[in-house]
Design a protein around this motif. Structure first.
Motif, short mmCIF file in Angstrom:
data_model
loop_
_atom_site.label_atom_id
_atom_site.label_comp_id
_atom_site.label_asym_id
_atom_site.label_seq_id
_atom_site.Cartn_x
_atom_site.Cartn_y
_atom_site.Cartn_z
N ALA A 1 0.85 -1.11 0.07
CA ALA A 1 -0.10 0.09 -0.14
C ALA A 1 0.91 1.25 0.02
O ALA A 1 0.69 2.14 -0.82
N GLY A 2 1.93 1.07 0.71
CA GLY A 2 2.90 2.44 0.69
C GLY A 2 3.43 2.59 -0.57
O GLY A 2 3.48 3.85 -0.89
N ALA A 3 4.11 1.58 -1.11
CA ALA A 3 4.77 1.74 -2.19
C ALA A 3 3.85 1.95 -3.30
O ALA A 3 4.12 2.96 -4.53
N GLY A 4 2.62 1.34 -3.51
CA GLY A 4 1.63 2.13 -4.50
C GLY A 4 1.37 3.71 -4.44
O GLY A 4 0.85 4.07 -5.43
N MET A 5 1.23 4.22 -3.32
CA MET A 5 1.34 5.63 -3.22
C MET A 5 2.48 6.29 -3.82
O MET A 5 2.38 7.45 -4.34
N THR A 6 3.79 6.04 -3.74
CA THR A 6 4.83 6.55 -3.99
C THR A 6 5.40 5.99 -5.38
O THR A 6 6.39 6.82 -5.84
N SER A 7 5.07 4.95 -5.84
CA SER A 7 5.90 4.47 -6.94
C SER A 7 4.72 3.94 -7.94
O SER A 7 3.80 3.63 -7.43
N GLN A 8 5.35 3.51 -9.23
CA GLN A 8 4.51 2.72 -10.13
C GLN A 8 5.16 1.29 -9.72
O GLN A 8 6.17 0.70 -9.33
N LEU A 9 4.12 0.37 -9.87
CA LEU A 9 4.07 -1.11 -9.44
C LEU A 9 4.16 -2.01 -10.81
O LEU A 9 3.40 -1.61 -11.61
N ALA A 10 5.08 -2.88 -10.74
CA ALA A 10 5.00 -3.83 -11.70
C ALA A 10 5.13 -5.06 -11.07
O ALA A 10 5.55 -5.38 -10.01
N VAL A 11 4.56 -6.23 -12.02
CA VAL A 11 4.87 -7.73 -11.57
C VAL A 11 5.70 -8.45 -12.45
O VAL A 11 5.81 -8.25 -13.58
N THR A 12 6.49 -9.49 -12.07
CA THR A 12 7.06 -10.67 -12.80
C THR A 12 6.61 -12.05 -12.29
O THR A 12 6.44 -12.11 -11.02
#
Length: 165
Positions: free
Chosen positions: A152-163
């Protein structure tokens, strides 16, 4: 066309002694559950099941070292907005993914990508056409509570990707 076959006439069947048979069958059926319960109680007493520790003394066995198993961590559902919807279309429920956070380019902060969640299980994926106008898509992951907080914190400050793992 073949001629239709009819049912031949026959006298009605009369069963004699039906009342006695029914009573006998009911008596037998009472015995079977009683026998099963008695056998179960005897087996539990012989194995030293719960509650029988005071009744049957057991010899002490030498201590066997068990391998360390980590305690099961309760999982929570964490909705995660993935920046690339095309990548999300590759996912299926049950897949394992690593979630990577890359800093937004508009923040002006230079930073490297970091892994936020490793081996997270995909719980739900969006149906076709359920993407945002900016190309992102929402995926629900099953992760431990602490990882959900980090996501949740990373989603507010960064763009998320998955592998895929």
């Amino acid at each position: 066309m073949p001629t239709p076959c009819g049912v031949p006439q026959f006298d009605p069947l009369r069963v004699r002694g039906g009342k006695r048979r029914l009573c006998r069958a009911l008596r037998r059926r009472r015995r079977a559950p009683a026998a099963v319960l008695a056998m179960t109680a005897a087996a539990l007493a012989a194995t030293g099941a719960a509650g029988a520790d005071d009744l049957v003394p057991r010899p002490s066995a030498p201590a066997v070292r068990q391998p360390h198993r980590p305690a099961a961590v309760p999982l929570v559902s964490a909705p995660v907005r993935i920046a690339d919807a095309a990548t999300v279309r590759l996912l299926r429920p049950g897949d394992r993914v690593d979630v990577i956070a890359a800093p937004h380019s508009m923040t002006g902060v230079a930073g490297e990508a970091r892994v936020v969640a490793s081996g997270a299980r995909v719980a739900e994926v969006p149906r076709a056409g359920e993407t945002r106008s900016d190309g992102g898509a929402l995926v629900v992951l099953s992760v431990p509570r602490s990882t959900a907080t980090a996501l949740a914190g990373a989603g507010m400050t960064s763009q998320l990707a998955v592998t895929l793992c």
